[in-house]
Design an enzyme around this catalytic site. Sequence first.
Site, PDB file in Angstrom:
ATOM      1  N   HIS A 196     -28.717  -0.372  23.680  1.00 39.08           N
ATOM      2  CA  HIS A 196     -28.637  -1.562  22.836  1.00 39.08           C
ATOM      3  C   HIS A 196     -28.031  -2.728  23.604  1.00 39.08           C
ATOM      4  O   HIS A 196     -27.470  -2.555  24.689  1.00 39.08           O
ATOM      5  CB  HIS A 196     -27.820  -1.295  21.564  1.00 39.08           C
ATOM      6  CG  HIS A 196     -26.425  -0.808  21.816  1.00 39.08           C
ATOM      7  ND1 HIS A 196     -26.131   0.473  22.226  1.00 39.08           N
ATOM      8  CD2 HIS A 196     -25.216  -1.428  21.714  1.00 39.08           C
ATOM      9  CE1 HIS A 196     -24.833   0.631  22.364  1.00 39.08           C
ATOM     10  NE2 HIS A 196     -24.249  -0.521  22.061  1.00 39.08           N
ATOM     11  N   HIS A 253       1.752   7.157   1.485  1.00 43.29           N
ATOM     12  CA  HIS A 253       0.584   8.026   1.367  1.00 43.29           C
ATOM     13  C   HIS A 253       0.269   8.672   2.709  1.00 43.29           C
ATOM     14  O   HIS A 253       0.873   8.347   3.736  1.00 43.29           O
ATOM     15  CB  HIS A 253      -0.623   7.210   0.889  1.00 43.29           C
ATOM     16  CG  HIS A 253      -1.086   6.185   1.894  1.00 43.29           C
ATOM     17  ND1 HIS A 253      -0.428   4.995   2.113  1.00 43.29           N
ATOM     18  CD2 HIS A 253      -2.145   6.176   2.745  1.00 43.29           C
ATOM     19  CE1 HIS A 253      -1.062   4.292   3.036  1.00 43.29           C
ATOM     20  NE2 HIS A 253      -2.109   4.998   3.448  1.00 43.29           N
ATOM     21  N   GLU A 311     -11.099   5.901   0.421  1.00 41.24           N
ATOM     22  CA  GLU A 311      -9.750   5.571  -0.021  1.00 41.24           C
ATOM     23  C   GLU A 311      -9.371   6.291  -1.309  1.00 41.24           C
ATOM     24  O   GLU A 311      -8.193   6.473  -1.619  1.00 41.24           O
ATOM     25  CB  GLU A 311      -9.643   4.060  -0.249  1.00 41.24           C
ATOM     26  CG  GLU A 311      -9.352   3.257   1.000  1.00 41.24           C
ATOM     27  CD  GLU A 311      -7.913   3.387   1.455  1.00 41.24           C
ATOM     28  OE1 GLU A 311      -7.034   2.745   0.873  1.00 41.24           O
ATOM     29  OE2 GLU A 311      -7.678   4.164   2.393  1.00 41.24           O
ATOM     30  N   HIS A 334      -3.389  10.767   4.844  1.00 38.57           N
ATOM     31  CA  HIS A 334      -4.817  11.086   4.811  1.00 38.57           C
ATOM     32  C   HIS A 334      -5.099  12.362   5.599  1.00 38.57           C
ATOM     33  O   HIS A 334      -4.329  12.752   6.480  1.00 38.57           O
ATOM     34  CB  HIS A 334      -5.658   9.976   5.471  1.00 38.57           C
ATOM     35  CG  HIS A 334      -5.315   8.587   5.067  1.00 38.57           C
ATOM     36  ND1 HIS A 334      -5.734   8.041   3.886  1.00 38.57           N
ATOM     37  CD2 HIS A 334      -4.605   7.624   5.704  1.00 38.57           C
ATOM     38  CE1 HIS A 334      -5.304   6.788   3.807  1.00 38.57           C
ATOM     39  NE2 HIS A 334      -4.603   6.511   4.903  1.00 38.57           N
ATOM     40  N   HIS A 364     -26.804  -1.484  27.437  1.00 40.57           N
ATOM     41  CA  HIS A 364     -25.950  -0.357  27.790  1.00 40.57           C
ATOM     42  C   HIS A 364     -26.080   0.723  26.733  1.00 40.57           C
ATOM     43  O   HIS A 364     -26.790   0.559  25.733  1.00 40.57           O
ATOM     44  CB  HIS A 364     -24.485  -0.816  27.878  1.00 40.57           C
ATOM     45  CG  HIS A 364     -23.899  -1.222  26.565  1.00 40.57           C
ATOM     46  ND1 HIS A 364     -24.215  -2.420  25.935  1.00 40.57           N
ATOM     47  CD2 HIS A 364     -23.029  -0.599  25.719  1.00 40.57           C
ATOM     48  CE1 HIS A 364     -23.577  -2.513  24.796  1.00 40.57           C
ATOM     49  NE2 HIS A 364     -22.850  -1.417  24.620  1.00 40.57           N
ATOM     50  N   GLU A 368      -5.867   7.226  11.027  1.00 43.72           N
ATOM     51  CA  GLU A 368      -6.063   5.827  10.618  1.00 43.72           C
ATOM     52  C   GLU A 368      -5.774   4.897  11.785  1.00 43.72           C
ATOM     53  O   GLU A 368      -4.683   4.894  12.337  1.00 43.72           O
ATOM     54  CB  GLU A 368      -5.135   5.500   9.444  1.00 43.72           C
ATOM     55  CG  GLU A 368      -5.145   4.025   9.023  1.00 43.72           C
ATOM     56  CD  GLU A 368      -4.178   3.768   7.868  1.00 43.72           C
ATOM     57  OE1 GLU A 368      -4.298   4.438   6.841  1.00 43.72           O
ATOM     58  OE2 GLU A 368      -3.278   2.902   8.025  1.00 43.72           O
ATOM     59  N   HIS A 418     -23.560   4.372  25.092  1.00 43.76           N
ATOM     60  CA  HIS A 418     -22.299   5.105  25.106  1.00 43.76           C
ATOM     61  C   HIS A 418     -22.603   6.604  25.079  1.00 43.76           C
ATOM     62  O   HIS A 418     -23.192   7.108  24.118  1.00 43.76           O
ATOM     63  CB  HIS A 418     -21.431   4.713  23.916  1.00 43.76           C
ATOM     64  CG  HIS A 418     -21.142   3.242  23.872  1.00 43.76           C
ATOM     65  ND1 HIS A 418     -20.129   2.652  24.615  1.00 43.76           N
ATOM     66  CD2 HIS A 418     -21.750   2.227  23.206  1.00 43.76           C
ATOM     67  CE1 HIS A 418     -20.125   1.352  24.397  1.00 43.76           C
ATOM     68  NE2 HIS A 418     -21.104   1.069  23.546  1.00 43.76           N
ATOM     69  N   HIS A 440       2.736   7.398   5.674  1.00 39.21           N
ATOM     70  CA  HIS A 440       3.021   6.034   6.099  1.00 39.21           C
ATOM     71  C   HIS A 440       2.872   5.071   4.931  1.00 39.21           C
ATOM     72  O   HIS A 440       2.439   5.449   3.831  1.00 39.21           O
ATOM     73  CB  HIS A 440       2.093   5.616   7.250  1.00 39.21           C
ATOM     74  CG  HIS A 440       0.633   5.765   6.939  1.00 39.21           C
ATOM     75  ND1 HIS A 440      -0.028   6.978   7.011  1.00 39.21           N
ATOM     76  CD2 HIS A 440      -0.302   4.860   6.540  1.00 39.21           C
ATOM     77  CE1 HIS A 440      -1.299   6.819   6.693  1.00 39.21           C
ATOM     78  NE2 HIS A 440      -1.490   5.537   6.390  1.00 39.21           N
ATOM     79  N   ARG A 492       0.901  -1.166   0.000  1.00 39.77           N
ATOM     80  CA  ARG A 492       0.000   0.000   0.000  1.00 39.77           C
ATOM     81  C   ARG A 492       0.922   1.194   0.000  1.00 39.77           C
ATOM     82  O   ARG A 492       1.591   1.479   0.973  1.00 39.77           O
ATOM     83  CB  ARG A 492      -0.897  -0.020   1.239  1.00 39.77           C
ATOM     84  CG  ARG A 492      -1.797   1.224   1.389  1.00 39.77           C
ATOM     85  CD  ARG A 492      -2.780   1.324   0.233  1.00 39.77           C
ATOM     86  NE  ARG A 492      -3.685   2.457   0.424  1.00 39.77           N
ATOM     87  CZ  ARG A 492      -3.520   3.647  -0.151  1.00 39.77           C
ATOM     88  NH1 ARG A 492      -2.464   3.869  -0.930  1.00 39.77           N
ATOM     89  NH2 ARG A 492      -4.396   4.619   0.046  1.00 39.77           N
ATOM     90  N   GLU A 527     -21.250   4.568  17.865  1.00 40.06           N
ATOM     91  CA  GLU A 527     -20.495   3.306  17.864  1.00 40.06           C
ATOM     92  C   GLU A 527     -20.497   2.691  16.465  1.00 40.06           C
ATOM     93  O   GLU A 527     -21.561   2.512  15.857  1.00 40.06           O
ATOM     94  CB  GLU A 527     -21.115   2.319  18.855  1.00 40.06           C
ATOM     95  CG  GLU A 527     -20.472   0.942  18.863  1.00 40.06           C
ATOM     96  CD  GLU A 527     -21.120  -0.004  19.867  1.00 40.06           C
ATOM     97  OE1 GLU A 527     -20.984  -1.232  19.684  1.00 40.06           O
ATOM     98  OE2 GLU A 527     -21.761   0.476  20.823  1.00 40.06           O
TER      99      GLU A 527
END
Length: 396
Positions: free
Chosen positions: A327, A103, A170, A105, A281, A109, A283, A148, A100, A288
């Site tokens: 959930h 590059h 991407e 971003h 529970h 990541e 968050h 990276h 890969r 999520e």
Amino acid sequence: MKKGPENQASFGNVPQPVREDGAGGIDLGPRDVLRDLENPDMLVPPASDAGSIPNLKFSFSDTHMQLKHGGWSREVTVRQLPIATALAGVNMYLTPGGVRELHWHKQAEWAYVILGSARITAVDQHGRNFIADVGEGDLWYFPAGIPHSIQGLGEGCEFLLVFDDGSFTEYDTFTITDWFAHTAKDVLAANFGVLESVFAHIPAKQRYIFQGKVPGPVETQKVPDPYGIVPKTFTHRLLAQEPIVTTGGSVRIVDSTNFPASATIAAALVEVEPGGMREMHWHPNSDEWQYYLTGTARMTVFAANGTARTFNYRAGDVGYIPRAYGHYIQNIGDQSLWFFELFKSNRYTDVSLNRWMALTPEELVRAHLHVGPELINALRKEKWPVVKFAVNRRQE
């Protein structure tokens, strides 16, 4: 056109949208029976489901597969799952030696190695480099803008990439070959202090993923750096981390407290054994984003105001829960269910319904729910993310 269930004739036990209480009716029209078999609780929702909740599921199997010499990639972003605005994911495989390319971003990541091994490299904004090998169960994290690369080793490497922006793709990655291809050669010559002829054979477009040679041992690849190496390691050995173990499974939580480099993504690797359940529970700090590694699951999401919806998940699926929606996730199969919970946050937080009730005055709980001592005495004040449930089949 002939009428009748011809598309169902080859299936001995065709599921029908009929609940045990008689609600619903048979479906003899065109339908995808295999998909209905994979989603029994979407075809026949529990009676407690109500209202309208957007789709919270998408499978990597339904995405476009980008095939290259050296590997492949596919993505689930807000374009495939519109509700998923906080995070996006990429599933990628690199062959032995597959690269890969170099590059960076606009987004951070976060990655988990599913199978195999890879070599990663990076250089931070202060000129400090990082070169390391990662294997199954390892994580890496590169902050936004940090250049990276990733290269498959030995048997190659499959991994999950997660980005802290649902709109990520991407196709918007900044790659070194793309920049070179779109810069005049006289400018490249001036920048590097060499002749234009040096760039006579550079690629005409970005390479993205390409086949290379398997590199030698990592010790032979180290590049001396006058500024040293990055002060916070970009890797973390997740499977080597001590889990929280309960009667229903285990949980490994990783965020900036034990992986300091991971400043914008927190995660939990959850194992739910057969007959187990990720407890009820929510968050409070982030949506999520889920990725299912093995097994089959049922998840019901509660969105307040009398609304709830149940979804089925299996390996390769992505799930999503908006912030603060209640959930739970049940293992409805006969093997362990493994999945990731991921959040756009530097800290992992959740609120347990069980513990909330246990730490609230008993009289107040009784007054709300009209329950007796059987429930009150069963409440737990300790954190218990995964529990056992008495039966492996929903009681209508």
